[in-house]
Design an enzyme around this catalytic site. Structure first.
Site, PDB file in Angstrom:
ATOM      1  N   GLU A 196      64.902  31.778 -11.419  1.00  0.00           N
ATOM      2  CA  GLU A 196      65.641  30.778 -12.205  1.00  0.00           C
ATOM      3  C   GLU A 196      65.440  30.988 -13.707  1.00  0.00           C
ATOM      4  O   GLU A 196      65.661  30.066 -14.503  1.00  0.00           O
ATOM      5  CB  GLU A 196      65.200  29.355 -11.806  1.00  0.00           C
ATOM      6  CG  GLU A 196      65.309  29.022 -10.336  1.00  0.00           C
ATOM      7  CD  GLU A 196      66.741  29.010  -9.785  1.00  0.00           C
ATOM      8  OE1 GLU A 196      67.674  29.320 -10.554  1.00  0.00           O
ATOM      9  OE2 GLU A 196      66.898  28.728  -8.591  1.00  0.00           O
ATOM     10  N   HIS A 200      61.202  22.963 -13.081  1.00  0.00           N
ATOM     11  CA  HIS A 200      62.082  22.763 -11.935  1.00  0.00           C
ATOM     12  C   HIS A 200      61.230  22.563 -10.692  1.00  0.00           C
ATOM     13  O   HIS A 200      60.215  23.243 -10.517  1.00  0.00           O
ATOM     14  CB  HIS A 200      62.990  23.993 -11.770  1.00  0.00           C
ATOM     15  CG  HIS A 200      63.686  24.064 -10.443  1.00  0.00           C
ATOM     16  ND1 HIS A 200      64.570  23.104 -10.012  1.00  0.00           N
ATOM     17  CD2 HIS A 200      63.617  24.979  -9.435  1.00  0.00           C
ATOM     18  CE1 HIS A 200      65.025  23.435  -8.806  1.00  0.00           C
ATOM     19  NE2 HIS A 200      64.457  24.562  -8.430  1.00  0.00           N
ATOM     20  N   HIS A 221      61.276  20.476  -6.374  1.00  0.00           N
ATOM     21  CA  HIS A 221      62.060  19.952  -5.243  1.00  0.00           C
ATOM     22  C   HIS A 221      61.470  18.635  -4.725  1.00  0.00           C
ATOM     23  O   HIS A 221      61.015  18.583  -3.579  1.00  0.00           O
ATOM     24  CB  HIS A 221      62.059  20.981  -4.095  1.00  0.00           C
ATOM     25  CG  HIS A 221      62.527  22.359  -4.465  1.00  0.00           C
ATOM     26  ND1 HIS A 221      62.216  23.483  -3.717  1.00  0.00           N
ATOM     27  CD2 HIS A 221      63.288  22.797  -5.492  1.00  0.00           C
ATOM     28  CE1 HIS A 221      62.770  24.559  -4.261  1.00  0.00           C
ATOM     29  NE2 HIS A 221      63.411  24.179  -5.357  1.00  0.00           N
ATOM     30  N   GLU A 254      60.650   0.508 -15.892  1.00  0.00           N
ATOM     31  CA  GLU A 254      60.404   1.406 -17.023  1.00  0.00           C
ATOM     32  C   GLU A 254      61.272   2.658 -17.054  1.00  0.00           C
ATOM     33  O   GLU A 254      61.176   3.457 -17.987  1.00  0.00           O
ATOM     34  CB  GLU A 254      58.915   1.758 -17.072  1.00  0.00           C
ATOM     35  CG  GLU A 254      58.114   0.479 -17.259  1.00  0.00           C
ATOM     36  CD  GLU A 254      56.739   0.651 -17.856  1.00  0.00           C
ATOM     37  OE1 GLU A 254      56.229   1.787 -17.809  1.00  0.00           O
ATOM     38  OE2 GLU A 254      56.181  -0.338 -18.332  1.00  0.00           O
ATOM     39  N   HIS A 284      69.208  20.286  -3.798  1.00  0.00           N
ATOM     40  CA  HIS A 284      68.247  21.332  -4.150  1.00  0.00           C
ATOM     41  C   HIS A 284      66.996  20.761  -4.850  1.00  0.00           C
ATOM     42  O   HIS A 284      65.891  20.932  -4.360  1.00  0.00           O
ATOM     43  CB  HIS A 284      68.917  22.398  -5.033  1.00  0.00           C
ATOM     44  CG  HIS A 284      68.035  23.546  -5.378  1.00  0.00           C
ATOM     45  ND1 HIS A 284      68.415  24.863  -5.308  1.00  0.00           N
ATOM     46  CD2 HIS A 284      66.749  23.584  -5.815  1.00  0.00           C
ATOM     47  CE1 HIS A 284      67.421  25.653  -5.661  1.00  0.00           C
ATOM     48  NE2 HIS A 284      66.394  24.887  -5.979  1.00  0.00           N
TER      49      HIS A 284
HETATM   50  P1  13P Z   1      61.361  31.361  -7.572  1.00  0.00           P
HETATM   51  O1  13P Z   1      60.300  31.631  -6.546  1.00  0.00           O
HETATM   52  O2  13P Z   1      62.187  32.571  -7.880  1.00  0.00           O
HETATM   53  O3  13P Z   1      60.790  30.694  -8.820  1.00  0.00           O
HETATM   54  O4  13P Z   1      62.393  30.345  -6.940  1.00  0.00           O
HETATM   55  C1  13P Z   1      61.988  29.090  -6.479  1.00  0.00           C
HETATM   56  C2  13P Z   1      63.070  28.078  -6.584  1.00  0.00           C
HETATM   57  O5  13P Z   1      62.784  26.893  -6.596  1.00  0.00           O
HETATM   58  C3  13P Z   1      64.482  28.519  -6.659  1.00  0.00           C
HETATM   59  O6  13P Z   1      65.316  27.483  -7.067  1.00  0.00           O
HETATM   60 ZN    ZN Z   2      64.491  25.485  -6.539  1.00  0.00          ZN
END
Ligand code: 13P
Ligand code: ZN
Length: 270
Positions: free
Chosen positions: A116, A139, A141, A169, A210
């Site tokens: 990413e 980033h 999940h 908040e 995602h």
């Molecule tokens: P990477 O292992 O390449 O960082 O990817 C993980 C991920 O969350 C892809 O969206």
């Molecule tokens: Zn991801």
């Protein structure tokens, strides 16, 4: 030269990745972090003239030429960062052509920066235009935010308003709201461009089905931003199937704006 593993930026990066894993936001290799570093901070720990490898990025970011980033590796597990930082993390400098990354430290098993990287670098470019103090793109999940994208309208105003209504908040922590991208193929320049475009108006960008992107001035603040949105999504997932009896009204949101000196995104409150 001081030991880079003792550098405050390294210690903070390792702690953050570990904490993100502990929160369940980063299963397997899920998630990635990039931290923009000042050259002076890096030079205390590394000879910046010694380039270990030059890696093509596959996109052009001339605005970032000469900038240093500590970044997580592709396919690497956040849970392992604390045990082998030199394998799971890399410190790179964007080359003068803006199209290559020069590896100065890390990725010791021959690894590479996160898939990413386009979304991270393009987001840094856009956030720095809005806030010169921005240093982090993160980033991950988180389960409740992700779950919410299956059952909630993805309209950005509706999505933001729901999150704001879930905890008092929220509007204080992210008055700029949450932008949302529909499902797109991850790890591509296209999702990078789309994410960066969304980063112009908000520090949180949800990737439907995602995960989420956050941006901020340091790791703690960016972690806290995602943590707050994820808490709100958790409340939503607890109550979405129940009859709603009470909420935080727009009038109350305006009181929060006044009390905390924040301004909700234009047009998001009545
Ligand atoms: P990477 O292992 O390449 O960082 O990817 C993980 C991920 O969350 C892809 O969206
Ligand atoms: Zn991801």
């Amino acid at each position: 030269m001081k030991d880079i593993l003792t550098a405050p930026f390294m210690v903070e990066m390792i702690r953050t990745a570990t904490n993100m894993y502990a929160h369940g936001w980063d299963e397997r290799n899920g998630g990635n972090i990039s931290l923009l570093l000042d050259k002076d901070a890096v030079s205390a720990y590394l000879d910046t003239e010694t380039v270990l490898r030059t890696i093509p990025t596959g996109f052009s970011a001339p605005e970032l030429a000469g900038r240093y980033f500590l970044v997580t590796g592709t396919g690497k597990y956040f849970k392992n960062v604390q045990y082998a930082p030199e394998v799971n993390l890399g410190l790179v400098r964007i080359a003068t052509d803006g199209e290559h990354a020069e590896l100065l430290w890390g990725f010791a098993d021959g690894g590479n920066f996160t898939s990413e990287f386009p979304a991270h670098m393009m987001s840094h470019v856009e956030r720095l235009k809005v806030d010169p103090n921005n240093r982090v793109v993160m980033h991950c999940h988180p389960a409740n935010l992700l779950a919410m994208t299956y059952v909630h309208d993805l309209d950005e105003i509706k999505f933001t308003r729901t999150l704001w209504q879930m905890c008092t908040e929220c509007i204080v922590v992210f008055p700029d709201g949450v932008n949302v991208l529909p499902w797109m193929l991850c790890g591509t320049n296209e999702i990078g461009v789309a994410t960066a475009e969304k980063m112009r108006t908000a520090r949180l960008v949800v990737w439907a089905q995602h995960g989420i992107y956050g941006a901020g001035k340091d790791l703690d603040e960016t972690f806290g931003l995602i943590e707050t949105a994820e808490k709100a999504a958790e409340i939503y997932m607890k109550i979405a199937h129940l009859q709603l009896v009470n909420t935080i009204t727009d009038e109350q949101m305006h009181l929060l704006e006044q009390r905390f000196g924040v301004k909700a995104r234009e047009g998001y409150l009545n």
